[in-house]
Design an enzyme around this catalytic site. Sequence first.
Site, PDB file in Angstrom:
ATOM      1  N   TYR A  66       0.800  -1.237   0.000  1.00 39.94           N
ATOM      2  CA  TYR A  66       0.000   0.000   0.000  1.00 39.94           C
ATOM      3  C   TYR A  66       0.831   1.285   0.000  1.00 39.94           C
ATOM      4  CZ  TYR A  66      -3.092  -3.550   1.959  1.00 39.94           C
ATOM      5  OH  TYR A  66      -3.804  -4.696   2.190  1.00 39.94           O
ATOM      6  N   ASP A 101       3.113   2.829  -1.923  1.00 40.85           N
ATOM      7  CA  ASP A 101       3.221   3.761  -3.056  1.00 40.85           C
ATOM      8  C   ASP A 101       1.973   4.645  -3.117  1.00 40.85           C
ATOM      9  OD1 ASP A 101       5.676   2.379  -4.440  1.00 40.85           O
ATOM     10  OD2 ASP A 101       4.260   0.790  -4.002  1.00 40.85           O
ATOM     11  N   TYR A 151       5.589  -7.304   7.580  1.00 37.59           N
ATOM     12  CA  TYR A 151       5.690  -8.158   6.395  1.00 37.59           C
ATOM     13  C   TYR A 151       5.765  -9.622   6.819  1.00 37.59           C
ATOM     14  CZ  TYR A 151       6.973  -3.801   4.032  1.00 37.59           C
ATOM     15  OH  TYR A 151       6.975  -2.534   3.532  1.00 37.59           O
ATOM     16  N   GLN A 154      -6.647   5.650   5.840  1.00 40.42           N
ATOM     17  CA  GLN A 154      -5.380   6.173   6.373  1.00 40.42           C
ATOM     18  C   GLN A 154      -5.570   6.881   7.715  1.00 40.42           C
ATOM     19  OE1 GLN A 154      -3.382   8.852   3.637  1.00 40.42           O
ATOM     20  NE2 GLN A 154      -1.838   7.300   3.211  1.00 40.42           N
ATOM     21  N   ARG A 169       5.689  -0.766   9.199  1.00 44.25           N
ATOM     22  CA  ARG A 169       6.594  -1.225   8.145  1.00 44.25           C
ATOM     23  C   ARG A 169       6.712  -0.147   7.063  1.00 44.25           C
ATOM     24  NH1 ARG A 169       2.432  -5.592   5.276  1.00 44.25           N
ATOM     25  NH2 ARG A 169       1.830  -4.188   3.584  1.00 44.25           N
ATOM     26  N   GLY A 170       7.375  -0.456   5.957  1.00 46.30           N
ATOM     27  CA  GLY A 170       7.354   0.404   4.772  1.00 46.30           C
ATOM     28  C   GLY A 170       7.851   1.812   5.014  1.00 46.30           C
ATOM     29  N   GLU A 171       7.097   2.786   4.527  1.00 42.63           N
ATOM     30  CA  GLU A 171       7.543   4.178   4.586  1.00 42.63           C
ATOM     31  C   GLU A 171       6.518   5.078   5.263  1.00 42.63           C
ATOM     32  OE1 GLU A 171       9.509   5.660   1.153  1.00 42.63           O
ATOM     33  OE2 GLU A 171       8.824   7.707   1.458  1.00 42.63           O
ATOM     34  N   ASP A 172       5.259   4.980   4.825  1.00 45.78           N
ATOM     35  CA  ASP A 172       4.275   5.911   5.373  1.00 45.78           C
ATOM     36  C   ASP A 172       3.911   5.562   6.821  1.00 45.78           C
ATOM     37  OD1 ASP A 172       2.628   8.241   4.928  1.00 45.78           O
ATOM     38  OD2 ASP A 172       0.920   6.886   5.101  1.00 45.78           O
ATOM     39  N   SER A 173       3.654   4.284   7.096  1.00 41.07           N
ATOM     40  CA  SER A 173       3.298   3.916   8.484  1.00 41.07           C
ATOM     41  C   SER A 173       4.488   4.156   9.414  1.00 41.07           C
ATOM     42  CB  SER A 173       2.812   2.473   8.580  1.00 41.07           C
ATOM     43  OG  SER A 173       3.749   1.574   8.060  1.00 41.07           O
TER      44      SER A 173
HETATM   45  O1  TRH Z   1       2.231  -1.206   2.590  1.00 41.24           O
HETATM   46  P1  TRH Z   1       3.660  -0.927   2.769  1.00 41.24           P
HETATM   47  O2  TRH Z   1       4.509  -2.080   3.048  1.00 41.24           O
HETATM   48  O3  TRH Z   1       4.157  -0.202   1.526  1.00 41.24           O
HETATM   49  C1  TRH Z   1       5.366  -0.039   0.859  1.00 41.24           C
HETATM   50  C2  TRH Z   1       5.376  -0.787  -0.427  1.00 41.24           C
HETATM   51  O4  TRH Z   1       5.669  -2.129  -0.172  1.00 41.24           O
HETATM   52  C3  TRH Z   1       6.384  -0.197  -1.329  1.00 41.24           C
HETATM   53  O5  TRH Z   1       6.527  -0.907  -2.517  1.00 41.24           O
HETATM   54  C4  TRH Z   1       7.677  -0.087  -0.610  1.00 41.24           C
HETATM   55  O6  TRH Z   1       8.597   0.440  -1.434  1.00 41.24           O
HETATM   56  C5  TRH Z   1       7.461   0.793   0.592  1.00 41.24           C
HETATM   57  O7  TRH Z   1       6.510   0.167   1.451  1.00 41.24           O
HETATM   58  C6  TRH Z   1       8.701   1.103   1.370  1.00 41.24           C
HETATM   59  O8  TRH Z   1       3.878   0.134   3.990  1.00 41.24           O
HETATM   60  P2  TRH Z   1       3.602   1.700   4.143  1.00 41.24           P
HETATM   61  O9  TRH Z   1       4.562   2.508   3.342  1.00 41.24           O
HETATM   62  O10 TRH Z   1       3.573   1.949   5.562  1.00 41.24           O
HETATM   63  O11 TRH Z   1       2.182   1.938   3.552  1.00 41.24           O
HETATM   64  C7  TRH Z   1       1.019   1.495   4.146  1.00 41.24           C
HETATM   65  C8  TRH Z   1      -0.093   2.504   3.922  1.00 41.24           C
HETATM   66  O12 TRH Z   1      -1.331   1.896   4.212  1.00 41.24           O
HETATM   67  C9  TRH Z   1       0.029   3.708   4.817  1.00 41.24           C
HETATM   68  O13 TRH Z   1      -0.377   4.870   4.122  1.00 41.24           O
HETATM   69  C10 TRH Z   1      -0.973   3.411   5.940  1.00 41.24           C
HETATM   70  C11 TRH Z   1      -2.024   2.674   5.183  1.00 41.24           C
HETATM   71  N1  TRH Z   1      -2.927   1.779   5.910  1.00 41.24           N
HETATM   72  C12 TRH Z   1      -4.268   2.102   5.927  1.00 41.24           C
HETATM   73  O14 TRH Z   1      -4.685   3.140   5.366  1.00 41.24           O
HETATM   74  N2  TRH Z   1      -5.141   1.256   6.538  1.00 41.24           N
HETATM   75  C13 TRH Z   1      -4.749   0.112   7.173  1.00 41.24           C
HETATM   76  O15 TRH Z   1      -5.607  -0.618   7.722  1.00 41.24           O
HETATM   77  C14 TRH Z   1      -3.340  -0.178   7.164  1.00 41.24           C
HETATM   78  C15 TRH Z   1      -2.859  -1.418   7.867  1.00 41.24           C
HETATM   79  C16 TRH Z   1      -2.474   0.662   6.520  1.00 41.24           C
END
Ligand code: TRH
Length: 359
Positions: free
Chosen positions: A13, A15, A187, A245, A261-265
């Site tokens: 999620y 990106d 993950y 979000q 995990r990832g970037e935004d969370s």
């Molecule tokens: O989902 P992520 O692991 O995303 C990414 C991608 O894998 C990408 O390709 C990679 O390069 C990057 O990580 C580093 O983790 P992230 O970045 O935290 O994104 C999750 C998003 O989902 C974030 O905006 C929060 C949102 N989210 C919700 O809106 N509702 C939910 O219930 C959850 C669990 C997350």
Amino acid sequence: MRWDIFCQIVDNYGDAGVCWRLARSLTSLHGQEVRIFCDDLPTLNLLASGVDPEIKRRIDIQTWEASHHNSRHPVETPDVVIEAFGCDLPERYLAGLLIAPKKPVIINLEYLSAEPWIAEFHGKPSPQAHGIPKYFFFPGFQANAGGLLIDPVPSEPFVSPTNIPASLKTSWKLLRPNTKRISVFCYPGAPLLKWLEDLGRLSENFDIVLTHGQLEQLQFSSGYPTQTITLPASIQLISIPFVSQDEYDWILSQCDFNIIRGEDSFVRAQLAGKPFIWHIYPQKDHAHEVKLAAFLDLYLEDTSQELKHAVIAAMTWAMPSQWIQSIDAWSAHSKAWRADLLKNQADGGLAARLMGFVA
Ligand code: TRH
């Protein structure tokens, strides 16, 4: 200004999460006109579902293909084009830009990193064969990097425990009083079952809020995909649906500890001001280990030796019993880190720095 953001969803999620957060900041805080071209609208819409309808209405969400036919009339050429995470612009869209009388600023929005080298590369142009230079924009923690996506900053009354989102009303009733709360969004590959078993040996109760898909991940990792997970009674697993979000932000603010995990969370967990484990996106060349170490260097710069050891152990998946004794110091540090982060991003963070950069 008019902005076109191109978002290709590689996996998960993040990106979409980053592009959406940027689009809403540019629109709601900076009065910009934003279109997003995305190759996975269901994912984008899922994340965006909870936002104020007025903001949603003002962001033009389009399919990736729409950019082929839908380039604006030449006089309406965007001022800025963002390639999120190095996704290449569709050729037909680019062809439209090349014949436009006014050329936009093209920006490659990179991944967030705490590595010191990014400040040196941030904002540098890269000449392109087609003639419109591309600028590299590096989000980061340092004052001379591209900043963090901090909006909306979770604060009162949003973070109030009584502000329970409708989608969580049922699950939230299951929480036990006076019980530590941990949210989980990691993950596959994390030793989560072992981690929870270890937590179950501590003399405390824990409610574990499993975000969408985490229970299945846990069952799968146990080797019995259909079997119920058996844990001590001190551990209660609560599965929640995928939420928007903003609702996810609220969850982070209501837990005592978050696994993200990832970037935004990762950024949202820091803004929640709580201790967290960052399950960083694993890369084949182990580049993630360098990225994690760079973040920990910054995060733990001014902390005691004891807290450093505890946090490094936790972030590398040592069992909770090995570091839990430092949790109070870690909680205090998380609050201080949040305050510092907000101070460093008082200029408005990434969206504001992008505005300044383009100007
Ligand atoms: O989902 P992520 O692991 O995303 C990414 C991608 O894998 C990408 O390709 C990679 O390069 C990057 O990580 C580093 O983790 P992230 O970045 O935290 O994104 C999750 C998003 O989902 C974030 O905006 C929060 C949102 N989210 C919700 O809106 N509702 C939910 O219930 C959850 C669990 C997350």
